[in-house]
Design an enzyme around this catalytic site. Structure first.
Site, PDB file in Angstrom:
ATOM      1  N   GLY A   1       0.013  -1.748   7.007  1.00  0.00           N
ATOM      2  CA  GLY A   1       0.916  -2.816   6.623  1.00  0.00           C
ATOM      3  C   GLY A   1       1.772  -2.350   5.465  1.00  0.00           C
ATOM      4  O   GLY A   1       2.083  -1.154   5.343  1.00  0.00           O
ATOM      5  N   THR A   2       2.109  -3.256   4.578  1.00  0.00           N
ATOM      6  CA  THR A   2       3.006  -2.915   3.476  1.00  0.00           C
ATOM      7  C   THR A   2       2.432  -1.817   2.592  1.00  0.00           C
ATOM      8  O   THR A   2       3.046  -0.762   2.395  1.00  0.00           O
ATOM      9  CB  THR A   2       3.302  -4.164   2.623  1.00  0.00           C
ATOM     10  OG1 THR A   2       3.935  -5.147   3.448  1.00  0.00           O
ATOM     11  CG2 THR A   2       4.230  -3.816   1.465  1.00  0.00           C
TER      12      THR A   2
ATOM     13  N   LYS B   1      -9.267  -6.529  -3.252  1.00  0.00           N
ATOM     14  CA  LYS B   1      -9.939  -7.231  -4.356  1.00  0.00           C
ATOM     15  C   LYS B   1     -10.814  -8.391  -3.886  1.00  0.00           C
ATOM     16  O   LYS B   1     -11.874  -8.652  -4.457  1.00  0.00           O
ATOM     17  CB  LYS B   1      -8.928  -7.737  -5.383  1.00  0.00           C
ATOM     18  CG  LYS B   1      -7.956  -8.805  -4.903  1.00  0.00           C
ATOM     19  CD  LYS B   1      -6.606  -8.234  -4.717  1.00  0.00           C
ATOM     20  CE  LYS B   1      -5.581  -9.262  -4.275  1.00  0.00           C
ATOM     21  NZ  LYS B   1      -4.330  -8.614  -3.842  1.00  0.00           N
TER      22      LYS B   1
ATOM     23  N   GLU C   1      -9.340   1.357  -7.603  1.00  0.00           N
ATOM     24  CA  GLU C   1      -8.365   1.178  -8.682  1.00  0.00           C
ATOM     25  C   GLU C   1      -7.265   0.194  -8.305  1.00  0.00           C
ATOM     26  O   GLU C   1      -6.852  -0.641  -9.122  1.00  0.00           O
ATOM     27  CB  GLU C   1      -7.739   2.531  -9.045  1.00  0.00           C
ATOM     28  CG  GLU C   1      -6.707   2.469 -10.155  1.00  0.00           C
ATOM     29  CD  GLU C   1      -7.323   2.087 -11.490  1.00  0.00           C
ATOM     30  OE1 GLU C   1      -6.968   1.006 -12.016  1.00  0.00           O
ATOM     31  OE2 GLU C   1      -8.155   2.852 -12.005  1.00  0.00           O
TER      32      GLU C   1
ATOM     33  N   VAL D   1      -6.997  -4.072  -8.705  1.00  0.00           N
ATOM     34  CA  VAL D   1      -6.631  -4.851  -9.894  1.00  0.00           C
ATOM     35  C   VAL D   1      -5.416  -4.225 -10.559  1.00  0.00           C
ATOM     36  O   VAL D   1      -5.442  -3.061 -10.954  1.00  0.00           O
ATOM     37  CB  VAL D   1      -7.783  -4.914 -10.915  1.00  0.00           C
ATOM     38  CG1 VAL D   1      -7.376  -5.777 -12.112  1.00  0.00           C
ATOM     39  CG2 VAL D   1      -9.059  -5.453 -10.285  1.00  0.00           C
TER      40      VAL D   1
ATOM     41  N   LYS E   1      -9.693 -10.578  -9.394  1.00  0.00           N
ATOM     42  CA  LYS E   1      -9.461  -9.428 -10.270  1.00  0.00           C
ATOM     43  C   LYS E   1     -10.292  -9.527 -11.553  1.00  0.00           C
ATOM     44  O   LYS E   1     -10.850  -8.530 -12.014  1.00  0.00           O
ATOM     45  CB  LYS E   1      -7.972  -9.333 -10.579  1.00  0.00           C
ATOM     46  CG  LYS E   1      -7.130  -9.082  -9.341  1.00  0.00           C
ATOM     47  CD  LYS E   1      -5.645  -9.277  -9.589  1.00  0.00           C
ATOM     48  CE  LYS E   1      -4.848  -9.114  -8.299  1.00  0.00           C
ATOM     49  NZ  LYS E   1      -3.412  -9.401  -8.490  1.00  0.00           N
TER      50      LYS E   1
END
Length: 439
Positions: free
Chosen positions: A12-13, A105, A129, A132, A205
């Site tokens: 996806g993006t 997340k 990593e 968040v 987060k």
């Protein structure tokens, strides 16, 4: 030159951003890592849509199981999102002994304790990593750079959608609905923005950061969550008159035997650097006993910023593979597993902070004294009061700022004030973080 094979699940993006970086910056990455990070497979249910990437033959496939079962794949990068299929695929990757990188997340916040334990038992690395703060290296900072610090607090803007909306309301006087529509049109908000605007994304987060900072099991369910949908231009205008801006903040504080963890709209002074973090940018202020205050700032979402964080994790794992380092050389949750504890989250009723109140009251003599009398009865001291001009129907807004007060006392007082026949509508309450005004 050694080759580290990567299987990417989801294009996806952000997945597209990861693939672009691995392909377009392959020589740069190779020169820094000391090995080729070879994108062997990209699996997605939609292999017809053009991603603007020239994949080699056989790389772009629809069969995720083929990627998970390939014995030559060293690292699985999960970019599917959600808690269903993504969880199933990550569990399969762990079972097959493959290192895992994810930006998920929601999955980490809800199931991280189980997944990370399984990864540690299997002897593989599990990196997140990008879950968040997008491109901000907040997880690496907590796990590595700040290892010698006792973290006293973390206060941050961790959702670009909310920050964009509040910036539009503040700077252009837009309503929440108009600002949200503009955020959606600009691609900063989803068609269903609930996870963002009601604070749930930010809570995911904060749950992760609390675990890394304080050595606690990931605890999402006990975080207090309040979104921004009730924020009005009127309250932002009043906040400005008092010298504050309103931001949706994630607040985590070390309270010794508990951790304060809350998400809500917050008034912060103009001279607080976070008040000047606008548009869809993110920032987090970490306070440590050695470093003092440290600010990380950048784009918290988006194809390339988040993709950059994913590549960072993949490079770290590749370096471990090359050096023969044992997986978990840096503990997955910052602390050694035997030192991670069940630390309770402080109930929101127990917190002490400053408050902003806005009452809609009839313009009659004695109204202010009735309200202030109830507040005083509940040990809530008023710092300042503004009463604006008359409104249609005789109601006027009465705005108050308080000195430090206990949340439980505030709730009791407001419940009593709402019973007054001279007060209409539900009072507006916004908490204030003002380190210069602690009293």
């Amino acid at each position: 030159m050694k080759k580290i094979n990567i299987g990417l699940l989801g294009c996806g993006t952000v997945g597209t951003g990861v693939a672009k970086l691995l392909i377009e910056n392959r020589e740069l990455i190779r020169s820094r890592v000391g090995a080729a990070l070879n994108l062997k497979y990209v699996a997605d249910i939609d292999i017809q849509t053009d991603r603007g990437i020239s994949f080699d033959d056989g790389v772009f496939i629809s069969d995720a199981q083929k990627v998970l079962d390939d014995p030559d794949i060293d690292i699985i990068i999960e970019m599917i999102g959600g808690e269903g299929l993504a969880k199933e695929f990550i569990q399969k990757a762990i079972h097959n002994g493959k290192h895992v990188v994810t930006a998920n997340k929601a999955l980490i916040a809800s199931h991280g304790n189980t997944l990370l334990r399984a990864a540690a038992e299997k002897g593989i690395d599990f990196a997140f990593e990008a879950s968040v703060g997008g491109c901000m290296p907040i997880i690496k900072s907590l796990r590595e750079s700040l290892v010698g610090n006792r973290i006293t607090s973390m206060i941050g803007i961790l959702n670009g959608t909310c920050n964009y909306i509040l910036s539009k309301i503040t700077d252009e006087g837009k309503t929440f609905e108009a600002a949200l529509s503009e955020a959606q049109a600009s691609g900063f908000a989803e068609a269903d923005p609930t996870l963002d605007v009601e604070g749930f994304d930010t809570a995911h987060k904060l749950a992760i950061l609390n675990s890394l900072a304080y050595g606690m099991e990931i605890n999402l369910k006990d975080i207090y969550i309040e979104g921004i949908s009730g924020i009005t231009p009127l309250d932002i205008e009043f906040a400005g008159e008092f010298g504050y801006r309103i931001k949706l903040l994630a607040i985590g504080k070390d309270k010794g035997d508990a951790v304060e963890a809350r998400i809500h709209p917050t008034m912060i002074p103009f001279d607080n650097i976070l008040s000047n973090v606008n548009s869809n940018l993110n920032a987090v202020m970490v306070s440590g006993d050695a470093v003092g205050d440290m600010l990380l700032y950048g784009y918290g979402a988006g194809m390339m910023p988040t993709g950059s964080a994913v590549i960072s994790d993949a490079a770290d794992i590749a370096r471990n593979i090359l050096s023969g380092a044992k997986a978990g050389r840096v503990p997955l949750l910052s602390y050694q597993s035997e030192n991670i504890r069940k630390i309770p989250v402080m109930p929101v009723d127990e917190i002490f902070t400053h408050y902003y109140f806005r009452f809609s009251a009839l313009d009659r003599p004695g109204v202010l004294s009735k309200i202030s009398g109830i507040l005083g009865k509940h040990d809530i001291s008023i710092k300042s009061v503004h009463q604006k001009g008359r409104k249609t129907g005789g109601s006027v807004p009465i705005v108050m700022l308080t000195h430090l007060a206990k949340e439980a006392d505030v709730k009791k007082a407001l419940s009593e004030i709402m019973l007054l026949d001279v007060v209409g509508d539900k009072p507006v309450i916004i908490r204030i973080e003002d380190q210069n005004g602690q009293d």
